[in-house]
Write a protein that holds these residues in place. Structure first.
Motif, PDB file in Angstrom:
ATOM      1  N   THR A 104       5.814 -11.881  15.678  1.00  0.00           N
ATOM      2  CA  THR A 104       6.335 -10.907  16.312  1.00  0.00           C
ATOM      3  C   THR A 104       6.331 -11.190  18.067  1.00  0.00           C
ATOM      4  O   THR A 104       5.301 -12.008  18.221  1.00  0.00           O
ATOM      5  CB  THR A 104       6.016  -9.588  16.166  1.00  0.00           C
ATOM      6  OG1 THR A 104       6.200  -8.619  17.128  1.00  0.00           O
ATOM      7  CG2 THR A 104       4.210  -9.554  16.294  1.00  0.00           C
ATOM      8  N   LYS A 106       6.623  -8.449  20.094  1.00  0.00           N
ATOM      9  CA  LYS A 106       6.112  -7.469  20.642  1.00  0.00           C
ATOM     10  C   LYS A 106       4.494  -7.346  20.310  1.00  0.00           C
ATOM     11  O   LYS A 106       3.727  -8.263  19.429  1.00  0.00           O
ATOM     12  CB  LYS A 106       6.597  -6.430  19.762  1.00  0.00           C
ATOM     13  CG  LYS A 106       6.041  -5.085  20.004  1.00  0.00           C
ATOM     14  CD  LYS A 106       6.627  -3.958  19.363  1.00  0.00           C
ATOM     15  CE  LYS A 106       5.862  -2.536  19.535  1.00  0.00           C
ATOM     16  NZ  LYS A 106       6.488  -1.125  18.788  1.00  0.00           N
ATOM     17  N   ALA A 108       1.102  -6.934  18.977  1.00  0.00           N
ATOM     18  CA  ALA A 108       0.781  -6.747  17.718  1.00  0.00           C
ATOM     19  C   ALA A 108      -0.489  -5.964  17.530  1.00  0.00           C
ATOM     20  O   ALA A 108      -1.147  -6.011  16.312  1.00  0.00           O
ATOM     21  CB  ALA A 108       0.819  -8.028  16.682  1.00  0.00           C
ATOM     22  N   THR A 110      -1.362  -2.842  17.943  1.00  0.00           N
ATOM     23  CA  THR A 110      -1.471  -1.683  16.935  1.00  0.00           C
ATOM     24  C   THR A 110      -1.302  -2.069  15.785  1.00  0.00           C
ATOM     25  O   THR A 110      -2.065  -1.427  14.580  1.00  0.00           O
ATOM     26  CB  THR A 110      -0.167  -0.798  17.434  1.00  0.00           C
ATOM     27  OG1 THR A 110      -0.406  -0.234  19.025  1.00  0.00           O
ATOM     28  CG2 THR A 110      -0.154   0.596  16.792  1.00  0.00           C
ATOM     29  N   LEU A 111      -0.184  -2.910  15.230  1.00  0.00           N
ATOM     30  CA  LEU A 111      -0.153  -3.235  13.865  1.00  0.00           C
ATOM     31  C   LEU A 111      -1.238  -3.821  13.265  1.00  0.00           C
ATOM     32  O   LEU A 111      -1.861  -3.606  12.104  1.00  0.00           O
ATOM     33  CB  LEU A 111       1.059  -4.389  13.805  1.00  0.00           C
ATOM     34  CG  LEU A 111       1.295  -4.847  12.381  1.00  0.00           C
ATOM     35  CD1 LEU A 111       1.690  -3.767  11.501  1.00  0.00           C
ATOM     36  CD2 LEU A 111       2.342  -5.770  12.527  1.00  0.00           C
ATOM     37  N   ASN A 113      -4.517  -3.391  14.323  1.00  0.00           N
ATOM     38  CA  ASN A 113      -5.391  -2.362  14.012  1.00  0.00           C
ATOM     39  C   ASN A 113      -5.115  -1.428  12.838  1.00  0.00           C
ATOM     40  O   ASN A 113      -6.070  -0.914  11.986  1.00  0.00           O
ATOM     41  CB  ASN A 113      -5.536  -1.420  15.192  1.00  0.00           C
ATOM     42  CG  ASN A 113      -6.283  -2.166  16.408  1.00  0.00           C
ATOM     43  OD1 ASN A 113      -7.051  -3.204  16.107  1.00  0.00           O
ATOM     44  ND2 ASN A 113      -5.994  -1.996  17.614  1.00  0.00           N
ATOM     45  N   VAL A 114      -4.032  -1.029  12.832  1.00  0.00           N
ATOM     46  CA  VAL A 114      -3.292  -0.148  11.730  1.00  0.00           C
ATOM     47  C   VAL A 114      -3.792  -0.825  10.223  1.00  0.00           C
ATOM     48  O   VAL A 114      -3.986  -0.041   9.196  1.00  0.00           O
ATOM     49  CB  VAL A 114      -1.677   0.401  11.615  1.00  0.00           C
ATOM     50  CG1 VAL A 114      -1.322   0.932  10.557  1.00  0.00           C
ATOM     51  CG2 VAL A 114      -1.866   1.194  13.008  1.00  0.00           C
ATOM     52  N   LEU A 152       4.327  -0.690   6.856  1.00  0.00           N
ATOM     53  CA  LEU A 152       3.487  -0.802   8.078  1.00  0.00           C
ATOM     54  C   LEU A 152       4.317  -1.590   8.920  1.00  0.00           C
ATOM     55  O   LEU A 152       4.239  -1.194  10.217  1.00  0.00           O
ATOM     56  CB  LEU A 152       2.251  -0.867   7.848  1.00  0.00           C
ATOM     57  CG  LEU A 152       1.340  -0.189   6.910  1.00  0.00           C
ATOM     58  CD1 LEU A 152      -0.144  -0.652   6.538  1.00  0.00           C
ATOM     59  CD2 LEU A 152       1.239   1.401   7.663  1.00  0.00           C
ATOM     60  N   ASN A 154       7.198  -2.446   9.124  1.00  0.00           N
ATOM     61  CA  ASN A 154       8.383  -2.158   9.742  1.00  0.00           C
ATOM     62  C   ASN A 154       8.401  -0.752  10.712  1.00  0.00           C
ATOM     63  O   ASN A 154       9.304  -0.676  11.388  1.00  0.00           O
ATOM     64  CB  ASN A 154       9.521  -1.805   8.557  1.00  0.00           C
ATOM     65  CG  ASN A 154       9.827  -2.949   7.797  1.00  0.00           C
ATOM     66  OD1 ASN A 154      10.191  -4.127   8.289  1.00  0.00           O
ATOM     67  ND2 ASN A 154       9.885  -2.865   6.383  1.00  0.00           N
ATOM     68  N   LYS A 155       7.240  -0.132  10.396  1.00  0.00           N
ATOM     69  CA  LYS A 155       6.996   1.172  11.209  1.00  0.00           C
ATOM     70  C   LYS A 155       6.569   0.729  12.497  1.00  0.00           C
ATOM     71  O   LYS A 155       6.941   1.261  13.661  1.00  0.00           O
ATOM     72  CB  LYS A 155       6.125   1.924  10.524  1.00  0.00           C
ATOM     73  CG  LYS A 155       5.755   3.406  11.533  1.00  0.00           C
ATOM     74  CD  LYS A 155       4.622   4.050  10.317  1.00  0.00           C
ATOM     75  CE  LYS A 155       4.374   5.206  11.186  1.00  0.00           C
ATOM     76  NZ  LYS A 155       3.282   6.258  10.494  1.00  0.00           N
ATOM     77  N   HIS A 156       5.720  -0.132  12.792  1.00  0.00           N
ATOM     78  CA  HIS A 156       5.137  -0.378  13.978  1.00  0.00           C
ATOM     79  C   HIS A 156       5.825  -1.785  14.713  1.00  0.00           C
ATOM     80  O   HIS A 156       5.573  -1.705  15.945  1.00  0.00           O
ATOM     81  CB  HIS A 156       3.381  -0.752  13.792  1.00  0.00           C
ATOM     82  CG  HIS A 156       2.897   0.563  13.215  1.00  0.00           C
ATOM     83  ND1 HIS A 156       2.393   1.371  14.117  1.00  0.00           N
ATOM     84  CD2 HIS A 156       2.416   0.739  11.847  1.00  0.00           C
ATOM     85  CE1 HIS A 156       1.647   2.550  13.548  1.00  0.00           C
ATOM     86  NE2 HIS A 156       1.751   2.072  11.933  1.00  0.00           N
ATOM     87  N   ASN A 157       6.254  -2.647  13.986  1.00  0.00           N
ATOM     88  CA  ASN A 157       6.824  -3.802  14.692  1.00  0.00           C
ATOM     89  C   ASN A 157       8.337  -3.935  13.789  1.00  0.00           C
ATOM     90  O   ASN A 157       8.471  -5.050  13.349  1.00  0.00           O
ATOM     91  CB  ASN A 157       6.123  -5.184  14.624  1.00  0.00           C
ATOM     92  CG  ASN A 157       4.761  -4.896  15.364  1.00  0.00           C
ATOM     93  OD1 ASN A 157       4.055  -4.049  15.279  1.00  0.00           O
ATOM     94  ND2 ASN A 157       4.706  -6.048  16.590  1.00  0.00           N
TER      95      ASN A 157
END
Length: 207
Positions: A104, A106, A108, A110-111, A113-114, A152, A154-157
């Motif tokens: 990615t 973008k 990453a 947040t992804l 950590n989630v 997850l 697809n939601k965050h990245n």
């Protein structure tokens, strides 16, 4: 004896036997191949034994009824159905682990950590892509949890590129947090029975 030579036995019961025998042996064959590719070599020969045994029963009926065209149709239909059922069983069992590789551009953070907060281990590094710097994430997860990880991602990245790769062998078990308590109980009970391992408390009980 008259029943054995009746049309009901010849054109209905024998083809049905062949049909269901083929479903079972082809389904077992599909599972056997999957177990071999997953490195589960101990159970594969046992499945292969029953697979061939059932196939011999089916083919022997074919050889005894060479003029019965219904048997040929039942044999082919059972083979096709067995492949479908075998794949469905494999999806339901979801045996083994898979690795998800995410690339990615973008951020990453947040992804990552989630994923970690939800109990999934993540290893990542920076790399150079065609259009600049990218982040490459590696996640090893049980197959039963792959859909959760992908949702997850697809939601965050949503624009990230990812691949899902089969893993034949993992030298260390990867446990999701929801499975840790059960795993620790299993180790503890096994240690008590064998008298070799100390009792291991789950992380929840230590808090």
């Amino acid at each position: 004896m008259e029943f054995i030579h009746s049309d009901l036995f010849t054109y209905v019961l024998i083809p049905l036997f062949i049909f269901f025998a083929r479903i079972i042996d082809v389904s077992l064959g599909t599972l056997r191949i999957i177990f071999v590719t997953k490195g589960m070599s101990r159970i594969a020969p046992l499945i292969g034994f029953f697979e061939v045994l059932i196939w011999l029963l089916a083919i022997s009926r074919i050889m005894q009824n060479l003029e019965n065209w219904v048997c040929y149709v039942a044999y082919a239909a059972g083979f096709a159905s067995g492949n479908l059922i075998g794949m469905l069983l494999e999806e339901k069992l979801a045996i083994g682990h898979e690795m998800i590789r995410v690339i990615t551009r973008k951020d990453a953070t947040t992804l990552i950590n989630v994923l970690r907060e939800t109990g999934h281990g993540v290893t990542w590094n920076s790399a150079q892509g065609v259009d600049g710097e990218v982040a490459v994430l590696y996640i090893i997860a049980r197959r039963s949890m792959i859909e959760d990880v992908l949702s997850l991602i697809n939601k965050h990245n949503p624009r990230a590129l990812y691949t899902v790769e089969a893993i034949k062998y993992v030298n260390k078990e990867i446990f999701h947090r929801s499975e840790e308590a059960r795993h620790h109980r299993w180790i503890s009970n096994r240690g008590k029975k064998m008298g070799k391992y100390p009792v291991i408390e789950s992380p929840q009980s230590q808090q």
